[in-house]
Enzyme design. Structure first.
Site, mmCIF file in Angstrom:
data_model
loop_
_atom_site.group_PDB
_atom_site.id
_atom_site.type_symbol
_atom_site.label_atom_id
_atom_site.label_comp_id
_atom_site.label_asym_id
_atom_site.label_seq_id
_atom_site.Cartn_x
_atom_site.Cartn_y
_atom_site.Cartn_z
ATOM 1 N N GLY A 170 -6.565 -10.620 -1.480
ATOM 2 C CA GLY A 170 -7.823 -10.743 -0.737
ATOM 3 C C GLY A 170 -8.938 -11.367 -1.558
ATOM 4 N N TYR A 171 -10.062 -10.677 -1.592
ATOM 5 C CA TYR A 171 -11.276 -11.217 -2.219
ATOM 6 C C TYR A 171 -11.359 -10.951 -3.725
ATOM 7 C CZ TYR A 171 -12.803 -11.584 2.650
ATOM 8 O OH TYR A 171 -12.900 -11.900 3.988
ATOM 9 N N ASP A 172 -10.297 -10.411 -4.313
ATOM 10 C CA ASP A 172 -10.336 -10.072 -5.746
ATOM 11 C C ASP A 172 -10.814 -11.217 -6.650
ATOM 12 O OD1 ASP A 172 -9.608 -7.472 -5.348
ATOM 13 O OD2 ASP A 172 -7.491 -7.755 -5.824
ATOM 14 N N LYS A 206 -7.415 -2.284 -12.375
ATOM 15 C CA LYS A 206 -8.094 -2.303 -11.068
ATOM 16 C C LYS A 206 -7.977 -0.941 -10.390
ATOM 17 C CE LYS A 206 -8.037 -4.075 -6.410
ATOM 18 N NZ LYS A 206 -7.453 -4.914 -5.370
ATOM 19 N N GLU A 238 -5.693 -0.496 18.762
ATOM 20 C CA GLU A 238 -6.640 -1.575 18.472
ATOM 21 C C GLU A 238 -7.746 -1.036 17.565
ATOM 22 O OE1 GLU A 238 -9.586 -4.609 20.782
ATOM 23 O OE2 GLU A 238 -8.289 -3.315 21.989
ATOM 24 N N ASP A 273 -9.086 2.219 5.961
ATOM 25 C CA ASP A 273 -9.633 0.934 6.379
ATOM 26 C C ASP A 273 -10.588 0.468 5.295
ATOM 27 O OD1 ASP A 273 -9.525 -0.955 8.591
ATOM 28 O OD2 ASP A 273 -11.675 -0.642 8.706
ATOM 29 N N LYS A 314 0.831 -1.207 0.000
ATOM 30 C CA LYS A 314 0.000 0.000 0.000
ATOM 31 C C LYS A 314 0.864 1.254 0.000
ATOM 32 C CE LYS A 314 -4.048 -1.169 2.659
ATOM 33 N NZ LYS A 314 -4.746 -0.903 3.915
HETATM 34 P P1 IMP Z 1 -7.367 -3.164 4.629
HETATM 35 O O1 IMP Z 1 -8.130 -2.410 5.680
HETATM 36 O O2 IMP Z 1 -7.132 -2.335 3.392
HETATM 37 O O3 IMP Z 1 -6.108 -3.780 5.151
HETATM 38 O O4 IMP Z 1 -8.305 -4.347 4.126
HETATM 39 C C1 IMP Z 1 -8.824 -5.332 5.006
HETATM 40 C C2 IMP Z 1 -9.135 -6.602 4.259
HETATM 41 O O5 IMP Z 1 -10.213 -6.370 3.315
HETATM 42 C C3 IMP Z 1 -7.987 -7.139 3.426
HETATM 43 O O6 IMP Z 1 -7.164 -7.973 4.192
HETATM 44 C C4 IMP Z 1 -8.732 -7.910 2.327
HETATM 45 O O7 IMP Z 1 -9.084 -9.180 2.792
HETATM 46 C C5 IMP Z 1 -9.991 -7.088 2.112
HETATM 47 N N1 IMP Z 1 -9.782 -6.119 1.020
HETATM 48 C C6 IMP Z 1 -9.654 -4.764 1.134
HETATM 49 N N2 IMP Z 1 -9.449 -4.196 -0.072
HETATM 50 C C7 IMP Z 1 -9.456 -5.215 -0.964
HETATM 51 C C8 IMP Z 1 -9.281 -5.254 -2.390
HETATM 52 O O8 IMP Z 1 -9.051 -4.249 -3.082
HETATM 53 N N3 IMP Z 1 -9.347 -6.477 -2.951
HETATM 54 C C9 IMP Z 1 -9.565 -7.608 -2.239
HETATM 55 N N4 IMP Z 1 -9.713 -7.632 -0.926
HETATM 56 C C10 IMP Z 1 -9.669 -6.440 -0.271
#
Ligand code: IMP
Length: 193
Positions: A152-154, A174, A41, A70, A13
């Site tokens: 992640g969920y992509d 993307k 936290e 987040d 990131k």
């Molecule tokens: P974070 O707050 O950006 O670290 O996201 C928390 C969680 O949400 C990640 O660990 C992923 O599982 C999911 N997530 C957030 N953004 C994406 C994305 O762009 N693609 C896929 N999964 C995502």
């Protein structure tokens, strides 16, 4: 040049966001640059609350204007969860594949396939002065996991008006449509105006 702290230890990131900031003559520093490893936290109920917990913590610790993000996915067939618990939800399965299968199964049970990703960015620029920028991308859960890009969920998310999952799109493609890039663009517009 204006200094700004990005409250994140996530190197992918940081690299992605530093690239965007350089174009706008904004100097971005991260927690790694300041050797800060403690994080508060994240016990908020919403993306906005969690982002604010982090940006306020970073500002109070350093006195440098600070932003934090987040993100997560909200899935209709799971009552719009896992939301703020997206990371934990995925990690609770023995593999990503097992998680994807379970999500896809839930969409088949009641044929609710809608989903969205959301990012909230909180910027704390003075004590108790905070702004929130949101980005959202609507779409649906795919019938099978596909694609090897992203994270992640992509592999199970098909953006609205697309036929491919986010994991089948290039990073550039993307980033052109993602929840994160929408929120970052709003933040930059705020900072440069
Ligand atoms: P974070 O707050 O950006 O670290 O996201 C928390 C969680 O949400 C990640 O660990 C992923 O599982 C999911 N997530 C957030 N953004 C994406 C994305 O762009 N693609 C896929 N999964 C995502």
């Amino acid at each position: 040049m204006r200094q700004l702290l990005f409250f994140s230890n996530n190197n992918n990131k940081i690299i992605e966001i530093k690239k965007i900031f350089n174009k706008f003559n904004l100097e971005l520093i991260s927690l790694n640059d300041l050797n800060i490893s403690e994080e508060p936290e994240e016990n908020g109920q919403t993306f906005e609350e969690n982002a604010k917990i982090k940006s306020e913590y970073g500002f109070n610790k350093t006195g440098i204007p600070c932003f934090a993000d987040d993100s997560g996915i909200c899935i209709e067939s799971l009552n719009w969860e896992p939301g703020v618990l997206s990371k934990r939800f995925l990690n609770n399965f023995k593999s990503n594949k097992a998680c994807f299968e379970s999500v896809i199964k839930s969409t088949k049970k009641n044929s609710e396939r809608n989903a969205y990703f959301k990012t909230s960015i909180s910027l704390t620029f003075k004590e108790n002065q905070n702004v929130i920028f949101n980005g959202k991308i609507d779409g649906k859960i795919s019938e099978e996991a596909k694609g090897k890009f992203g994270f992640g969920y992509d592999p199970i998310f098909i953006p609205k008006n697309y036929k491919k999952t986010l994991a089948e799109l290039s990073t550039k493609e993307k980033n052109g449509i993602s929840h994160r890039s929408i929120a970052v663009t709003k933040l930059i517009n705020f900072l440069i105006n």
